[in-house]
Design an enzyme around this catalytic site. Structure first.
Site, short mmCIF file in Angstrom:
data_model
loop_
_atom_site.label_atom_id
_atom_site.label_comp_id
_atom_site.label_asym_id
_atom_site.label_seq_id
_atom_site.Cartn_x
_atom_site.Cartn_y
_atom_site.Cartn_z
N ASP A 475 0.93 -1.43 -0.36
CA ASP A 475 -0.23 -0.16 -0.34
C ASP A 475 0.76 1.37 0.24
O ASP A 475 1.94 1.26 0.14
CB ASP A 475 -0.73 0.24 0.95
CG ASP A 475 -1.71 0.83 1.74
OD1 ASP A 475 -1.98 1.58 0.18
OD2 ASP A 475 -1.46 1.66 2.37
N ARG A 684 0.98 16.54 -2.45
CA ARG A 684 -0.91 16.48 -2.36
C ARG A 684 -1.18 17.92 -2.68
O ARG A 684 -0.68 18.47 -1.59
CB ARG A 684 -1.69 15.50 -0.85
CG ARG A 684 -1.10 14.14 -1.59
CD ARG A 684 -0.79 13.32 0.03
NE ARG A 684 -2.74 13.36 0.12
CZ ARG A 684 -3.19 12.09 0.74
NH1 ARG A 684 -2.31 11.20 0.17
NH2 ARG A 684 -4.25 11.89 1.16
N GLY A 765 -4.78 4.50 -4.13
CA GLY A 765 -5.40 4.96 -4.43
C GLY A 765 -5.52 6.38 -4.57
O GLY A 765 -6.92 6.29 -5.01
N ASP A 766 -4.14 6.62 -4.60
CA ASP A 766 -3.96 8.14 -4.80
C ASP A 766 -4.03 8.04 -7.03
O ASP A 766 -3.57 7.09 -7.22
CB ASP A 766 -3.00 8.57 -4.93
CG ASP A 766 -2.71 9.07 -3.39
OD1 ASP A 766 -3.19 9.61 -2.82
OD2 ASP A 766 -1.36 8.28 -2.40
N ARG A 868 -4.83 3.98 -8.32
CA ARG A 868 -6.63 4.57 -7.81
C ARG A 868 -7.25 3.27 -7.85
O ARG A 868 -8.21 2.75 -8.67
CB ARG A 868 -7.26 5.69 -9.20
CG ARG A 868 -6.88 6.68 -9.27
CD ARG A 868 -7.84 7.59 -9.03
NE ARG A 868 -7.72 8.42 -9.20
CZ ARG A 868 -7.63 9.77 -8.18
NH1 ARG A 868 -7.53 9.57 -7.54
NH2 ARG A 868 -7.20 10.83 -8.22
N LYS A 874 -7.73 -4.62 -5.35
CA LYS A 874 -6.32 -4.55 -4.15
C LYS A 874 -6.29 -6.56 -4.80
O LYS A 874 -4.82 -7.24 -4.59
CB LYS A 874 -6.03 -4.70 -3.67
CG LYS A 874 -5.49 -2.88 -3.13
CD LYS A 874 -5.40 -2.17 -2.23
CE LYS A 874 -5.01 -1.25 -2.20
NZ LYS A 874 -4.40 0.17 -1.04
#
Lengths: 1190, 352
Positions: A475, A684, A765-766, A868, A874
């Site tokens: 992750d 970010r 997820g970024d 994403r 995953k």
């Protein structure tokens, strides 16, 4: 604190809200029914969320809760508030059978009485134990009694006993902690004549009791809030014990119950769901005395173990107690996985079984032949004598014909040769793993200083898998990065202020605010940009100055952060701690505070901000929380100057759509450029905008807002429409850049892992740009890599881009002739590939035939980055690799969104970080930092693997050697399975004589030192290539055991062939020789001799000798005094020496030869450890010499 | 400043519900827990390998020579008599001969002493093909009964020779005792009888602790089938040394048991006359009977095996030492040279 709702009054308590929590938790005062369609909608597409996907599981549970909104009687529980007996009665009336549980918890598995049967039952679920039990039972039949009846049960009993002892100790500890827990006390409302809160131990609290919690008290059971010290009914709780999240969460008491005091009594009936394990869902309704019904949701319940914070007191009624509480229902153990080595071991065990069967068949066949040949002689043969005259008339004694005899011999052979399948191996493996786990948890290199966390082994049976990992799925947020956001820079009004390197020189002036005679300052210091700070202080009325002030005001106001005031040792100093669910918001509020906009107080209706020393109150009139469609949040603030302003912050792509481009176009352009720079630095970004609302606009909004928030159907959708309507034509203020700090040592760790031949895949997820930039900063990606980016929105496009990618891969691999296998050529001049793929494409690829192609490409690439991705994707990616290769996979993550992949992977590692403990709960191992993977895999994994692999092979070998000695002897007993070695020795052989050295060596032996392993990560390849446990080694082992058994048997045989030696004497020689030979064999393979190894190896030889002597001192055994007679002769010692040397020499030759002429990497590294420095010195000398000559 | 923030965020994250352990959980450093106990790391370097082999060779060859010479010094005289002691006319049916209690079973054998034999000369009988370790046989005894008078009835384990047809306990019971060897030998040399000392042929430990001094033979060999010798019912078991020797069951199907000792020296080429009472039935299964006279040494009886084994192993080790020296000379390798690591070899264009 009076409930002053500010300028425009709002009937419902304006909720202190966070950005990311799905809407249904928000509005306690409304009926949940209206929520259902929307909450289920938001749950159905967690994949598309830009939200940190950890909320995915929460959304799911919400959906569950919503779907249960109708509570039929048979699924309901009735709780009579304040009346525990009444509650029990109601349960009985409803016919629920069992009433609600008491609050006493029992995590212990056994009681004193149930321990024996239950523990035995659990132990016998292992097939191996059943095998040994069957053999022991067979041995009880008189015809088959090979060993004494007691003796045959001994090994099994020993194994069972040791395991039982371990279980009993663990259970004792659980009981102790239960007792502690059950005796804690809470304030409970006494019986009605004298309604007072009195302390009562937790175990006596029942469902229906009214409990009062004071600040910092943990809740004794799951309870519905009735009232709190806050007039609006808010209570803050910390759910650390439940899910590990350390931020505060708000819970509400219902308006309807708020006003009541204990004296009034809290009469009412709660109708709630049956106990279930969904921590984020609760559905109930409360019927008040007047017949009014109020619905209750998850925001009205405080779960057992949550601590009340920041709230003076809270009163609630217990709805679930003891084992029905959500925390207890969720306390399941780690998932059980089987180690690769153990699975492989089954193959060899099967082989050994066949071997065993063959031996038994040989013995019984030969016995049959012997009987047929001697058929006519049996009657008179002194040592057989078929006839029995003792009963008066002649009959056959113990003879049932040849066929039956042969069959009995077969069964007896199984009993005699039983340890061919090593019983002690199973217990040894458990003990070794326990020892390995002990050393892993005690390793100071795996201890995380910052979070004060040790390494934790949650699954005890896959230690050795750590040495064979080939793929790591990681992750990003919280795993590679700290998930501790740090404000780095901002662009305000088109000017980039990213020079904030030095801490502000005017620290004291800005960092603390004066409250009475006290100084309050934010807990975390943020570096400020001097320019910007100056602009804020002195900019005054300039356009830039105003813009900057607005900007920081927006940062301070547009969030859901709750400030907490903490005491410090200095009474004059207090710290402001910002608590909230989003770390980004925390960083922004700290930044605002550093620039002089200190958020001081948040209540339900207003916030207090210290604006550059001037305390101001802002009324929070409305709040549109973050959602994944809008990707932004907004607040509507009533300012002290009676204006109403809308502040919006959100992701750049969503914000630029709602910004009014007709004004300040140059600022927008500049901001865009800056944003691009920020994100390429790996920051970010968030864009902030504002708009002044006119009175009419506000009123329009307000009525729409109210209508939407009281709507019964589709409320979330309506609210979103309201938000979208108001969030438009914004005036851009600026943008922020927040650094998601990389954890310490991540780039180095990744480099080490890559050298070790492990492929690291990052699943995040970024968004793509962030992921790539993080990829660069953690050295996962390098500039010379060729990136293949797959980013498609349809199946066909995916197929096409995959095909293109494949073609490119092939072309590149052809270009570089050096490319052999990816592991060996990683360091060579091959062009390295990186695959970057996003969640959208994965939707089309996973679960279709395109998987195959994706895998094909991915396995050619050195790095794979998936951005994403949703939690389930995953797991899908892990499964993609796991099912297509034989390679071991490891998943590491810290959040709830990683749970599925952690469970899917062969080894799951949980980082106990900021995102809660769900990942840890699901994991097999947990630790504090990503970089610990290096010592964990390269050092402990390597050790564990080589130790365990060696131990298993050695156990096979040593038992086979012994069994073969027994086997050879049957050829000299007319195949009747008499054992010269006493039955006690043959039973003790595998449990006592030889078991302990393997355990100690299995725990302590180190083939290489930690330093070498870390320095040469490629040594890890030994585990990946299964070098320590494979069929070849197994066969070598068996050959060695055959040779050694021959030596052990035949040297004494030939020495004593024509002597007067008795069976027991010769048996003792064999037993001793066998134990010594196998122990010396082990000793030769031990890499590191410390005093414990010495003690255990030589000690067990000594112990064997003592045991043999003790057994031979028992007068009624046939071997009485035999060993002493034998040992008294020189011949014995000469014979023993010869046996040992003959037995061991081949192993020694093999080892000497292989070590020198076919050295493994490990062997070379061991030599380097010992002679390395010497060589280096020599070589530099040589080099210098050649230099001087030339 | 990060550490400050970190401590507030993380520290409560993992506190167990059981106890509030606020203090640091950092594992205590010790050499043991960090697996860094001082240790010796032996490696099989050429030096060690060669010297080990050489050492084994150097130690083994003298031992081998010593054993061989000890074995050479033992004088052993073996005479197989089972076939020859059946009268010529009965050789077709040896079984009938041995089973007939009426026939004269005396048999005279003449043996020539090959070398000088110094006392004590052990007299053994050797049985071949007699499975004293047969499962049925070894189990068929009762150690309790042998040990004490009170356990006379403990004959359960003695089947099929536990009780007489009338149900009376047999003492000593069991197949082993029942099949007690009953050939006897008497020796004479130069027409002078040689005394055979039958005292102390059994182990003291057995006499003292395994066979009771108050246990007397009872109902022994009284059944329909007589397996071997009968015992004098007036001598306690602890004094019945032949029985005690016999009951220590042999390990292998070919075995010797001590019959007695001749305590005079015998000269080379001396002729000894042995009068054998050939009673014992090995004819039913083709077992051989041999009489053995042997002197003793530290190596036991005459046995070249050990000496040969030692010499072979020693020689082999010397040879191996040489072989390894040659290997090390012709294929040398620097110990601990990183260039031999597999990845370095691959980089150098090596492929394995």
């Amino acid at each position: 604190m009076a409930a002053n709702l500010g300028l425009f009054s709002d009937p419902s308590p304006p909720p202190p809200i966070s950005g990311h929590v799905p809407s249904s938790r928000r509005r306690p005062s409304h009926d949940r029914i209206s929520f259902a369609p929307d909450s289920s909608h938001s749950a159905s597409s967690p994949s598309a969320l830009g939200v940190p996907a950890r909320h995915g599981s929460r959304a799911e549970s919400e959906r569950l809760a919503a779907s249960q909104r109708d509570l039929p009687d048979e699924d309901a529980r009735l709780v009579v508030v304040g009346d525990a007996p009444g509650t029990a009665e109601a349960a009985a009336r409803l016919g629920l059978g069992v009433g609600p549980a008491g609050n006493a918890v029992r995590t212990g598995k056994y009681s004193v009485l149930s321990f024996l049967p239950r523990n035995l039952f659990e132990q016998f679920r292992r097939v191996a134990y059943v095998y040994f039990l069957v053999i022991a039972v067979l041995n009880q039949l008189p015809q088959l009694a090979v060993f004494g009846r007691g003796a045959s049960l001994l090994p099994l009993a020993f194994v069972l006993f040791v395991t039982a002892l371990k279980d009993a100790y663990e259970d004792f500890r659980r009981h102790r902690s239960d007792r502690l827990e059950n005796n804690r006390s809470s304030l409970v409302l006494g019986p009605s004549p004298l309604p007072r809160f009195l302390p009562k131990p937790w175990k006596r609290i029942r469902v229906g009791d009214v409990v009062k919690l004071l600040a910092d008290d943990p809740a004794p059971a799951d309870m519905v809030l009735l009232s709190t010290s806050d007039p609006t009914g808010v209570a803050y709780v910390r759910t650390t014990n439940l899910d590990g999240e350390s931020n505060l969460k708000s819970r509400y008491a219902k308006q309807e119950t708020l006003a009541r005091t204990p004296e009034d009594g809290f009469a009412g009936v709660i109708r709630c769901e049956r106990p279930n394990r969904n921590i984020y869902g609760f559905h109930a309704n409360l019927e008040l005395r007047g017949g009014r019904r109020v619905s209750l949701g998850p925001s009205n319940i405080v779960l057992r173990g949550c601590e009340l914070k920041n709230t003076a007191w809270a009163v609630g009624v217990v709805v679930y107690a003891g084992k029905d509480t959500k925390v207890m229902l969720n306390s399941s153990g780690a998932p059980s996985k089987r180690s690769r080595l153990e699975t492989r071991m089954n193959r060899e065990t099967l082989f050994l079984s066949v071997f065993l069967l063959a031996m038994c068949l040989i013995v019984c066949t030969l016995n049959g032949i012997w009987l047929v040949v001697h058929q006519n002689e049996l009657e008179l043969m002194q040592f057989f004598r078929k006839r029995d005259y003792s009963g008066g008339d002649e009959k056959n004694y113990n003879y049932y014909g040849i066929a039956m005899t042969v069959f009995i011999i077969f069964l007896m052979a199984v009993i005699v040769f039983q340890i061919m399948i090593p019983i002690s191996l199973y217990i040894s493996m458990e003990l070794v793993r326990l020892g390995q786990a002990y050393f892993m948890t005690r390793d100071t290199n795996l201890y995380d200083e910052s979070s004060n966390l040790r390494f934790q082994c949650r699954a005890l049976n896959i230690n050795e898998d750590l040495g064979q990992i080939k793929y790591i799925f990681s992750d990003k947020t919280g795993t590679l990065t700290e998930n501790k956001m740090e404000f780095q820079c901002a662009t305000v009004g088109g000017v980039d202020y990213s020079g904030g390197k030095a801490p502000s020189p005017i620290e004291t002036g800005f960092y603390s605010i004066v409250v009475g005679d006290q100084f309050w300052r934010p807990k975390m210091l943020v570096k400020t940009d001097p320019e910007l700070a100056k602009l804020l202080r002195n900019g005054g009325e300039t356009e830039e100055g105003k813009c900057a002030r607005e900007f920081f005001l927006a940062l301070a106001a547009c969030n859901t952060i709750v400030p907490l005031i903490l005491e410090t040792p200095d009474p004059k100093q207090k710290l402001i701690d910002y608590q909230g669910e989003s770390p980004d918001e925390q960083a922004l509020v700290y930044a605002a505070a550093a620039y002089g906009f200190v958020l001081v107080e948040r209540t339900s209706g207003y916030i207090v901000i210290d604006v550059l020393g001037d305390r101001q109150r802002f009324d929070v009139l409305g709040l549109h929380e973050f959602d994944s469609d809008r990707k932004r949040m907004s607040v509507i603030i009533g300012c002290p100057d009676k204006t109403v302003k809308l502040y919006v912050k959100g992701a750049d792509n969503s914000m630029f759509g709602v910004i009014d481009k007709s004004i300040n176009l140059d600022i927008i352009r500049a901001t865009e450029t800056h944003l691009h720079n920020y994100s390429s630095l790996g920051l970010r970004t968030l864009v902030v905008g504002t708009r002044k609302l006119s009175r009419t606009e506000f009123e329009e909004w307000q009525s729409a807002y109210e209508k939407a928030s009281t709507a019964l159907l589709g409320r979330a959708g309506l609210l979103r429409t309201v938000a979208t309507d108001i969030e438009r034509n914004l005036h851009i203020l600026g943008a922020t850049g927040i650094e998601d700090k990389l954890q310490k040592g991540v780039p180095e760790a990744i480099e080490s892992l890559r050298q070790a031949g492990i492929k690291v895949w990052v699943l995040t997820g970024d968004k793509q740009e962030t992921a790539i930039s993080i990829g660069y900063s953690c050295k996962l990606l390098t500039r010379e890599m060729t990136q293949i980016i797959i980013n498609s929105y349809s199946r066909e496009a995916c197929r096409k881009s995959l095909e293109d990618a494949m073609a490119m891969c092939n072309k590149l691999t052809e270009l570089s002739p050096m490319a052999q296998s990816s592991t060996t050529a990683a360091g060579s001049g091959r062009i390295r590939l990186a695959l970057i793929i996003d969640g959208n494409s994965l939707v089309y690829i996973l679960e279709t035939d395109l998987q195959e192609e994706l895998f094909g490409i991915a396995s050619k690439c050195d790095v794979v980055l998936c951005c994403r991705v949703a939690p389930l994707q995953k797991a899908g990616i892990v499964a993609l690799v796991k099912h297509r290769t034989d390679d071991m996979t490891l998943a590491i993550g810290d959040g709830a969104n990683d749970v599925s992949m952690i469970q899917m992977a062969d080894v799951g590692i949980g980082i106990s970080g900021q995102e809660g403990r769900q990942a840890v709960m699901a994991s097999d191992f947990s630790m504090g930092q990503f970089r610990f993977l290096v010592p964990l895999l390269l050092v402990h994994g390597h050790w564990n693997y080589q130790r365990m692999g060696y131990m298993i092979l050695y156990n096979f070998y040593k038992n086979a050697a012994f069994v073969l000695v027994l086997f050879w002897y049957t050829f000299y007993t007319a195949f009747t399975l008499t054992t010269a070695i006493t039955e006690w020795s043959s039973l003790l052989y595998s449990v006592l004589y030889t078991a302990f050295p393997t355990i100690v060596v299995g725990i302590l032996d180190k083939d290489l030192s930690r330093r070498t392993l870390v320095r040469y990560p490629r040594l890890y390849g030994a585990g990946q290539r299964e070098e320590k446990y494979n069929l070849k080694l197994f066969i070598i082992c068996l050959i060695e055991s055959v040779w050694q058994s021959l030596a052990i048997f035949y040297v004494p045989y030939f020495v004593y062939r024509h002597s007067t030696i008795d069976g027991s004497g010769l048996g003792d020689i064999w037993a001793l020789a066998a134990v010594i030979v196998v122990n010396i064999h082990l000793a030769m393979d031990v890499a590191r001799w410390n005093w414990m190894t010495h003690a255990i190896i030589w000690g067990s030889i000594l112990a064997t000798a003592i045991c043999v002597m003790v057994i031979d001192s028992i007068w009624f055994l046939s071997g009485y005094w035999a060993i002493f007679h034998v040992m008294g002769t020189t011949l014995f010692w000469a014979c023993l020496l010869c046996t040992i040397v003959v037995g061991i020499i081949p192993h020694f030759i093999l080892k000497a030869f292989i070590d020198y002429f076919m050295p493994s990497d490990i062997q070379i590294a061991r030599e380097m450890e010992k002679f390395g420095h010497l060589n280096q010195a020599m070589r530099s000398e040589i080099r210098m010499r050649t230099f001087s000559q030339s | 400043m990060n550490s400050k923030a970190g401590s507030t965020f993380g520290s409560d994250g993992a506190t167990d519900s059981s106890a509030a352990r606020r203090n640091s959980k950092k594992p205590k450093y010790s050499k043991f827990t960090q697996q860094e106990l001082p240790a010796c790391k032996p490696l099989l370097t050429p030096g060690i390998v060669i010297s080990t082999f050489a050492l084994i060779g150097i130690i083994f060859i003298p031992i081998g020579l010593a054993s061989l010479s000890a074995s050479e010094h033992v004088v052993e005289l073996v005479d197989r008599y089972d076939a020859d002691c059946v009268p010529q006319h009965l050789r077709d049916d040896k079984l009938a001969f041995i089973q007939n209690s009426q026939t004269n079973k005396t048999c005279t054998r003449r043996l020539i002493v090959p070398k000088q034999m110094s006392s004590p000369i052990q007299v053994y009988y050797q049985l071949d093909n007699f499975y004293q370790n047969h499962r049925r046989y070894v189990k068929s005894r009762s150690d309790k009964q042998l040990k004490s008078k009170s356990s006379e009835r403990e004959t359960k384990t003695c089947e099929p020779e536990g009780t007489t047809g009338d149900g009376l306990a047999i003492v000593p019971c069991g197949l082993i005792a029942w099949s007690l060897f009953n050939d006897t030998y008497s020796f004479s040399a130069n027409s002078k009888s040689l005394q055979v000392n039958k005292k102390d042929i059994a182990w003291q430990s057995d006499k003292k602790h395994k066979f009771g001094s108050d246990v007397y033979p009872k109902n022994f060999q009284s059944g329909g089938l007589i397996g071997g010798a009968s015992l004098n019912a007036s001598i306690p078991l602890s004094e019945q040394e032949d029985l005690i020797v016999w009951m220590r069951t042999a390990a292998l199907p070919t075995f010797r048991k001590l019959y007695g000792r001749i305590e005079v020296d015998l000269e080379a080429n001396e002729e000894i006359t042995v009068v054998i009472q050939n009673n014992y039935n090995t004819y039913s299964f083709g077992g051989k009977k041999k009489l053995v006279l042997s002197t003793t040494s530290w190596i036991g009886g005459k046995n070249n095996f050990l000496g040969v084994a030692y010499l072979t192993v020693g020689g082999l080790c010397l040879f191996l030492a040489m072989g390894f020296i040659l290997l090390y000379v012709f294929k040398p390798r620097t110990l601990g040279d990183p260039s031999y690591l597999s990845w370095n070899r691959n980089a150098a264009g090596y492929s394995n």
